[in-house]
Structure formats: structure tokens, C-alpha cells
Design a protein around this motif. Structure first.
Motif, short mmCIF file in Angstrom:
data_model
loop_
_atom_site.label_atom_id
_atom_site.label_comp_id
_atom_site.label_asym_id
_atom_site.label_seq_id
_atom_site.Cartn_x
_atom_site.Cartn_y
_atom_site.Cartn_z
N TRP A 21 22.13 19.37 -60.22
CA TRP A 21 20.78 18.93 -60.57
C TRP A 21 19.86 20.11 -60.84
CZ3 TRP A 21 15.94 19.23 -58.13
CH2 TRP A 21 14.96 18.44 -58.70
N ILE A 22 19.94 21.15 -60.01
CA ILE A 22 19.10 22.34 -60.21
C ILE A 22 19.43 23.01 -61.54
CG2 ILE A 22 18.63 24.68 -59.37
CD1 ILE A 22 18.95 23.56 -56.52
N VAL A 23 20.71 23.13 -61.86
CA VAL A 23 21.10 23.75 -63.13
C VAL A 23 20.62 22.91 -64.31
CG1 VAL A 23 23.08 24.37 -64.58
CG2 VAL A 23 23.07 25.00 -62.17
N ALA A 24 20.80 21.60 -64.23
CA ALA A 24 20.38 20.72 -65.33
C ALA A 24 18.87 20.78 -65.54
CB ALA A 24 20.83 19.29 -65.06
N GLN A 25 18.11 20.73 -64.45
CA GLN A 25 16.66 20.79 -64.57
C GLN A 25 16.20 22.15 -65.09
OE1 GLN A 25 14.20 18.47 -64.14
NE2 GLN A 25 15.93 17.06 -64.09
N SER A 26 16.88 23.21 -64.68
CA SER A 26 16.52 24.55 -65.15
C SER A 26 16.75 24.68 -66.65
CB SER A 26 17.35 25.60 -64.41
OG SER A 26 17.11 25.54 -63.03
N VAL A 27 17.84 24.11 -67.15
CA VAL A 27 18.12 24.18 -68.58
C VAL A 27 17.12 23.33 -69.36
CG1 VAL A 27 19.81 23.55 -70.35
CG2 VAL A 27 20.55 24.74 -68.29
N ASP A 29 14.07 22.50 -68.54
CA ASP A 29 12.72 23.07 -68.48
C ASP A 29 12.68 24.51 -68.99
OD1 ASP A 29 11.82 20.73 -67.39
OD2 ASP A 29 11.89 21.47 -65.31
N LYS A 30 13.83 25.04 -69.40
CA LYS A 30 13.96 26.41 -69.89
C LYS A 30 13.49 27.44 -68.85
CE LYS A 30 13.79 25.04 -74.60
NZ LYS A 30 12.96 24.63 -75.67
N MET A 31 13.83 27.15 -67.59
CA MET A 31 13.56 28.09 -66.49
C MET A 31 14.87 28.80 -66.16
SD MET A 31 10.36 27.77 -65.47
CE MET A 31 10.35 28.28 -63.79
N TRP A 32 15.24 29.74 -67.02
CA TRP A 32 16.55 30.37 -66.95
C TRP A 32 16.77 31.13 -65.65
CZ3 TRP A 32 18.40 27.63 -70.51
CH2 TRP A 32 17.73 27.42 -71.71
N ILE A 33 15.71 31.57 -65.00
CA ILE A 33 15.84 32.36 -63.78
C ILE A 33 16.39 31.53 -62.61
CG2 ILE A 33 13.51 31.99 -62.93
CD1 ILE A 33 15.20 35.38 -62.97
N LEU A 34 16.28 30.20 -62.68
CA LEU A 34 16.73 29.34 -61.59
C LEU A 34 18.19 28.91 -61.71
CD1 LEU A 34 13.60 27.08 -61.11
CD2 LEU A 34 14.31 29.03 -59.73
N ILE A 35 18.83 29.19 -62.83
CA ILE A 35 20.22 28.78 -63.02
C ILE A 35 21.15 29.43 -62.00
CG2 ILE A 35 22.18 28.89 -64.62
CD1 ILE A 35 20.21 28.29 -66.86
N PRO A 36 21.03 30.73 -61.70
CA PRO A 36 21.92 31.30 -60.66
C PRO A 36 21.73 30.65 -59.29
CG PRO A 36 20.93 33.04 -61.94
CD PRO A 36 20.26 31.78 -62.37
N PHE A 37 20.53 30.22 -58.98
CA PHE A 37 20.26 29.53 -57.72
C PHE A 37 21.06 28.23 -57.66
CE2 PHE A 37 17.49 26.69 -55.16
CZ PHE A 37 17.59 27.38 -53.96
N GLY A 38 21.07 27.46 -58.73
CA GLY A 38 21.84 26.23 -58.78
C GLY A 38 23.34 26.49 -58.78
N LEU A 39 23.76 27.52 -59.50
CA LEU A 39 25.18 27.86 -59.53
C LEU A 39 25.68 28.33 -58.17
CD1 LEU A 39 25.51 29.65 -62.98
CD2 LEU A 39 26.27 27.35 -62.34
N TYR A 40 24.81 28.93 -57.37
CA TYR A 40 25.20 29.32 -56.02
C TYR A 40 25.57 28.10 -55.19
CZ TYR A 40 24.81 30.83 -51.20
OH TYR A 40 25.05 31.05 -49.89
#
Length: 65
Positions: A21-27, A29-40
Motif C-alpha cells: 500500500w505504501i509503495v502504491a500510494q507513493s507511486v 502521489d509521485k512521492m518517490w522518496i517513500l518507495i524505499p520505506f514501503g519496500l522495506y
């Protein structure tokens, strides 16, 4: 492969769903900095490290003085 799918608990499922969910929302909203947080969180659930592998539980010792 069978052992991989049989050893899942609620915490690992929540980490997986939350991480996706975090990765999908980051993509979206184009908040690329949060993708590693979701991938963790996704990696923590898939590879069983961190609290997902049971390292955060407190053991119950019945023979304490």
C-alpha cells in the motif's frame, strides 16, 4: 516453496499489505522518496527479518526464581 507459504502469521501479512500500500500510494502521489520505506516492509515480510521473524517476542520463563 511449501515451507515459505506455510510459515506466515498475521504480522507478516500486515507488513506485506502495508508495504504494498505504501509503495502504491507513493507511486500514485509521485512521492518517490517513500518507495524505499514501503519496500522495506515488503522485504521484511517476504524474507522474515526484523520483528516478522519473531525476534521481538518476549520469552515466557516459568522457572524464574
Amino acid at each position: 516453496m511449501r515451507k515459505f507459504f506455510s510459515d506466515w502469521n498475521l504480522r507478516r501479512i500486515v507488513y506485506l499489505i502495508g508495504g504494498i500500500w505504501i509503495v502504491a500510494q507513493s507511486v500514485m502521489d509521485k512521492m518517490w522518496i517513500l518507495i524505499p520505506f514501503g519496500l522495506y516492509f515488503v522485504a521484511m515480510s517476504v524474507f522474515k527479518f526484523g520483528c516478522a521473524s519473531g525476534n521481538c517476542t518476549v520469552t515466557n520463563h516459568k522457572n524464574l526464581p
